[in-house]
Design an enzyme around this catalytic site. Sequence first.
Site, PDB file in Angstrom:
ATOM      1  N   HIS A   1       2.139   2.753  -4.479  1.00 52.38           N
ATOM      2  CA  HIS A   1       3.530   2.943  -4.924  1.00 52.38           C
ATOM      3  C   HIS A   1       3.580   3.695  -6.255  1.00 52.38           C
ATOM      4  O   HIS A   1       4.428   4.550  -6.463  1.00 52.38           O
ATOM      5  CB  HIS A   1       4.234   1.597  -5.122  1.00 52.38           C
ATOM      6  CG  HIS A   1       4.852   1.025  -3.887  1.00 52.38           C
ATOM      7  ND1 HIS A   1       5.802   1.697  -3.145  1.00 52.38           N
ATOM      8  CD2 HIS A   1       4.689  -0.176  -3.273  1.00 52.38           C
ATOM      9  CE1 HIS A   1       6.176   0.933  -2.120  1.00 52.38           C
ATOM     10  NE2 HIS A   1       5.521  -0.211  -2.168  1.00 52.38           N
TER      11      HIS A   1
ATOM     12  N   HIS B   1      -1.859  -1.400  -1.878  1.00 51.89           N
ATOM     13  CA  HIS B   1      -0.505  -1.029  -1.456  1.00 51.89           C
ATOM     14  C   HIS B   1       0.378  -0.761  -2.688  1.00 51.89           C
ATOM     15  O   HIS B   1       1.101   0.231  -2.737  1.00 51.89           O
ATOM     16  CB  HIS B   1       0.059  -2.167  -0.587  1.00 51.89           C
ATOM     17  CG  HIS B   1       1.483  -2.028  -0.172  1.00 51.89           C
ATOM     18  ND1 HIS B   1       1.878  -2.001   1.148  1.00 51.89           N
ATOM     19  CD2 HIS B   1       2.637  -1.936  -0.893  1.00 51.89           C
ATOM     20  CE1 HIS B   1       3.196  -1.887   1.207  1.00 51.89           C
ATOM     21  NE2 HIS B   1       3.686  -1.851  -0.019  1.00 51.89           N
ATOM     22  N   GLU B   2       0.259  -1.631  -3.696  1.00 56.00           N
ATOM     23  CA  GLU B   2       1.105  -1.474  -4.894  1.00 56.00           C
ATOM     24  C   GLU B   2       0.653  -0.292  -5.753  1.00 56.00           C
ATOM     25  O   GLU B   2       1.484   0.416  -6.320  1.00 56.00           O
ATOM     26  CB  GLU B   2       1.123  -2.761  -5.720  1.00 56.00           C
ATOM     27  CG  GLU B   2       1.607  -4.019  -4.991  1.00 56.00           C
ATOM     28  CD  GLU B   2       2.930  -3.864  -4.266  1.00 56.00           C
ATOM     29  OE1 GLU B   2       3.761  -3.027  -4.672  1.00 56.00           O
ATOM     30  OE2 GLU B   2       3.126  -4.574  -3.263  1.00 56.00           O
TER      31      GLU B   2
ATOM     32  N   GLN C   1       9.792   0.382  -7.401  1.00 59.12           N
ATOM     33  CA  GLN C   1      10.658  -0.175  -6.349  1.00 59.12           C
ATOM     34  C   GLN C   1      11.972  -0.728  -6.911  1.00 59.12           C
ATOM     35  O   GLN C   1      12.918  -0.937  -6.162  1.00 59.12           O
ATOM     36  CB  GLN C   1       9.930  -1.278  -5.572  1.00 59.12           C
ATOM     37  CG  GLN C   1       8.801  -0.750  -4.704  1.00 59.12           C
ATOM     38  CD  GLN C   1       8.114  -1.882  -3.962  1.00 59.12           C
ATOM     39  OE1 GLN C   1       7.234  -2.525  -4.513  1.00 59.12           O
ATOM     40  NE2 GLN C   1       8.523  -2.143  -2.735  1.00 59.12           N
TER      41      GLN C   1
ATOM     42  N   LEU D   1       8.785  -4.499   0.563  1.00 59.95           N
ATOM     43  CA  LEU D   1      10.179  -4.859   0.263  1.00 59.95           C
ATOM     44  C   LEU D   1      11.100  -3.631   0.323  1.00 59.95           C
ATOM     45  O   LEU D   1      12.300  -3.781   0.461  1.00 59.95           O
ATOM     46  CB  LEU D   1      10.280  -5.553  -1.096  1.00 59.95           C
ATOM     47  CG  LEU D   1       9.600  -6.934  -1.177  1.00 59.95           C
ATOM     48  CD1 LEU D   1       9.724  -7.507  -2.584  1.00 59.95           C
ATOM     49  CD2 LEU D   1      10.181  -7.905  -0.155  1.00 59.95           C
TER      50      LEU D   1
HETATM   51 NI    NI Z   1       5.555  -1.874  -0.891  1.00 52.35          NI
END
Ligand code: NI
Length: 182
Positions: free
Chosen positions: A151, A147-148, A52, A106
């Site tokens: 990613h 969730h991470e 991210q 984010l």
């Molecule tokens: Ni996220």
Amino acid sequence: MPVLDILVYPDPKLKKVSEEVKPQEIKSLQPFMDDMLETMYANKGLGLAAVQVGVLKRILIMDIAQGSIRYDGTHNPDAKPDPLFLINPEIVEESAKMFCFEEGCLSFPAQFAEVKRPEVVTVKFLDYQAKEKQMTFEKLASVCVQHEIDHLNGIVFVEHISKMKRDLIAKKLEKYKKRLAF
Ligand code: NI
């Protein structure tokens, strides 16, 4: 410590699979992980994956104790920072029982959608000191770590919802970005 820029969907980098970190690399990545943490706190996030901020390495950080009240009724404004650093995280066990939660990200400012995931997961990883660890996460922490980890595999949370809802979020995000451009 500098606050890093966060990539916003649909940045193509968010779809890339991040690379494993070599244990001997971890020490030299500590300053970067510190910057990630600063960036997450500055943006009031619960978790952040290295991709991210544009770095394709299998690193994620999270801090549930500092989480925003939006996510958890048990939020304590006096909570001390309790950051977790997970390098090369791998889910080794997950519950059959599922848990529904309204997730944000984010990389999707101001957008939320309900996602269903296993309620409990056990994750194996290397920590900030390159030590091997295994931890079990429940409910909010479980949602956050899954969730991470997504990613790191190039998956964003809207891929868990219907195309109709996903398109709607993409449209709202466009509008949101335009508003911010003024
Ligand atoms: Ni996220």
